[in-house]
Design a protein around this motif. Structure first.
Motif, PDB file in Angstrom:
ATOM      1  N   UNK A 113       4.795 -19.381 -71.211  1.00  0.00           N
ATOM      2  CA  UNK A 113       5.467 -18.101 -71.419  1.00  0.00           C
ATOM      3  C   UNK A 113       4.819 -17.433 -72.627  1.00  0.00           C
ATOM      4  N   UNK A 114       4.259 -16.272 -72.414  1.00  0.00           N
ATOM      5  CA  UNK A 114       3.682 -15.506 -73.521  1.00  0.00           C
ATOM      6  C   UNK A 114       4.693 -14.465 -73.962  1.00  0.00           C
ATOM      7  N   UNK A 161      12.939 -19.322 -65.955  1.00  0.00           N
ATOM      8  CA  UNK A 161      12.872 -18.188 -66.866  1.00  0.00           C
ATOM      9  C   UNK A 161      12.702 -18.672 -68.298  1.00  0.00           C
ATOM     10  N   UNK A 162      11.862 -17.994 -69.049  1.00  0.00           N
ATOM     11  CA  UNK A 162      11.866 -18.241 -70.484  1.00  0.00           C
ATOM     12  C   UNK A 162      12.654 -17.121 -71.155  1.00  0.00           C
ATOM     13  N   UNK A 200       6.498 -13.071 -70.502  1.00  0.00           N
ATOM     14  CA  UNK A 200       5.871 -13.227 -69.194  1.00  0.00           C
ATOM     15  C   UNK A 200       5.574 -14.685 -68.907  1.00  0.00           C
ATOM     16  N   UNK A 201       6.167 -15.206 -67.819  1.00  0.00           N
ATOM     17  CA  UNK A 201       5.959 -16.602 -67.440  1.00  0.00           C
ATOM     18  C   UNK A 201       4.798 -16.739 -66.457  1.00  0.00           C
ATOM     19  N   UNK A 232       1.627 -17.204 -79.700  1.00  0.00           N
ATOM     20  CA  UNK A 232       2.825 -16.538 -79.158  1.00  0.00           C
ATOM     21  C   UNK A 232       3.230 -17.111 -77.803  1.00  0.00           C
ATOM     22  N   UNK A 233       3.144 -18.422 -77.672  1.00  0.00           N
ATOM     23  CA  UNK A 233       3.433 -19.048 -76.389  1.00  0.00           C
ATOM     24  C   UNK A 233       4.412 -20.211 -76.527  1.00  0.00           C
ATOM     25  N   UNK A 234       5.193 -20.382 -75.499  1.00  0.00           N
ATOM     26  CA  UNK A 234       6.038 -21.544 -75.351  1.00  0.00           C
ATOM     27  C   UNK A 234       5.711 -22.157 -73.988  1.00  0.00           C
TER      28      UNK A 234
END
Length: 124
Positions: free
Chosen positions: A22-23, A95-96, A5-6, A77-79
């Motif tokens: 993004x999670x 989009x991730x 999810x972004x 858990x994120x980027x």
């Protein structure tokens, strides 16, 4: 099952900054290489940036090199994608994506999971 999810998109003037997040929901985030892609209206999806599962070797498209920074926090858990000096041509849905290869791939076909996207609009 892995879900992404972004968040963080929006409208900014040229020269401004945004930070996308993004999670990743799932138990094995640290196994995945992560990437950011974008798609502008009427254009094909294109690679923006990627990072390996360890967080090393960030890799960027030439069009964003020096302006964008990808990072990850495996504990959360994120980027992230920090975008500076934004230009109108950066306008797109971002989009991730996650790849089980664990590497920092620039090939969309190597990604297994995708988020729904977040709109970034840069006004001139």
């Amino acid at each position: 099952q892995v879900q992404l999810g972004e968040s963080g998109g929006g409208l900014v003037p040229a020269g401004g900054s945004l930070r996308l997040s993004c999670v990743v929901y799932g138990r094995t985030f640290s196994r995945y290489g992560m990437g950011w892609f974008r798609q502008a209206p009427g254009k094909e999806r294109e690679f923006v940036a990627a990072i390996s599962r360890s967080g090393s070797s960030p890799y960027y498209a030439d069009s964003v090199k020096g302006r964008f920074t990808i990072s990850r926090d495996n504990a959360k858990n994120r980027v992230y994608l920090q975008m500076n000096s934004l230009k109108p041509e950066d306008t797109a849905v971002y989009y991730c994506a996650a790849t089980a290869t664990g590497v920092n791939s620039d090939r969309g076909l190597e990604y297994d999971y995708w988020g729904q996207g977040t709109q970034v609009t840069v006004s001139s």
